[in-house]
Design an enzyme around this catalytic site. Structure first.
Site, mmCIF file in Angstrom:
data_model
loop_
_atom_site.group_PDB
_atom_site.id
_atom_site.type_symbol
_atom_site.label_atom_id
_atom_site.label_comp_id
_atom_site.label_asym_id
_atom_site.label_seq_id
_atom_site.Cartn_x
_atom_site.Cartn_y
_atom_site.Cartn_z
ATOM 1 N N LYS A 1 0.827 -1.207 0.000
ATOM 2 C CA LYS A 1 0.000 0.000 0.000
ATOM 3 C C LYS A 1 0.860 1.254 0.000
ATOM 4 O O LYS A 1 0.629 2.188 -0.789
ATOM 5 C CB LYS A 1 -0.933 0.013 1.208
ATOM 6 N N ASP B 1 -6.596 1.140 1.218
ATOM 7 C CA ASP B 1 -6.608 1.240 2.675
ATOM 8 C C ASP B 1 -7.988 0.822 3.169
ATOM 9 O O ASP B 1 -8.802 0.279 2.416
ATOM 10 C CB ASP B 1 -6.250 2.662 3.120
#
Length: 223
Positions: A120, A138
């Site tokens: 991420k 997220d």
């Protein structure tokens, strides 16, 4: 969602916010890596508060090493998990100095080698700094993807894979920012604010809240 619905979904979000940006504050690629690494399980507001003074002093990996672990820790004590995050930032700074000449690499494979940098974080850096079409999933995007029907999946990786396949041009570069901001401010975890959502009619969420509870009794309807 159908292809036409997905296009319209992003068209409306783009119309509302043509140039979305991360809410993290940074001045260069290295500071962005540090900020995103610090933001895990923390708010952007909290990270920005901690890094403003830090980034006035530290702009390169070598400057971070010169500051040292104790010095960094004092700057970020208000951020959750600050001890482990400080160790990772020092370690990733050392690796950047030793193997990358102090420069932030522009590939996911190299970025995820850095301590504390997962997929991420790498995707955020690639998108925000290197302008690559990546999807940093997220908790907000995971929720929005599943709730709306845009990209369903049990894990961030599954949702990312769906977004890779389904998000059309010309929306791919900014898609993850639109989704994060939508999840943060409109499609909230506890009570999605469907009454002011620009894409509510495209969303497959079964229990839409169509009236502001602050203005009167909730009206929840099944789509």
């Amino acid at each position: 969602m159908t292809k036409d619905q997905i296009f319209e979904f992003f068209r409306r979000l783009a119309e509302d916010n043509p140039e979305p940006e991360t809410e993290l504050e940074y001045g260069n690629a290295y500071q962005l890596v540090v900020a995103v690494a610090l933001s895990a399980q923390a708010t952007d507001v909290g990270v920005n508060k901690a890094t403003r003074a830090l980034f006035e002093r530290v702009k390169t990996p070598q400057q971070m090493l010169d500051l040292g672990l104790d010095g960094l820790t004092q700057h970020i004590r208000t951020i959750g998990l600050f001890n482990s995050k400080a160790k990772n930032v020092i370690a990733l700074s050392q690796l950047l100095v030793d193997e990358y000449g102090g420069e932030v690499p522009d590939t996911r494979e190299d970025l995820v080698r850095l301590p504390g940098v997962g997929r991420k974080t790498a995707n955020v850096v690639l998108n925000c700094w290197f302008r690559q079409e990546t999807f940093a999933v997220d908790t907000h995007i995971l929720r929005v993807g599943n709730r709306t029907g845009l990209a369903k999946g049990k894990t961030p990786e599954q949702v990312e894979a769906k977004l890779e396949k389904r998000v059309p041009q010309p929306f791919r570069l900014h898609a993850h920012h639109w989704l994060i901001l939508h999840g943060r401010y409109v499609c909230k975890a506890r009570t999605p604010e469907c009454w002011r959502c620009p894409v509510a009619d495209l969303c497959s969420y079964r229990k839409k809240v169509l009236e502001d509870p602050k203005q009167g009794k909730n009206k929840t309807v099944r789509a």
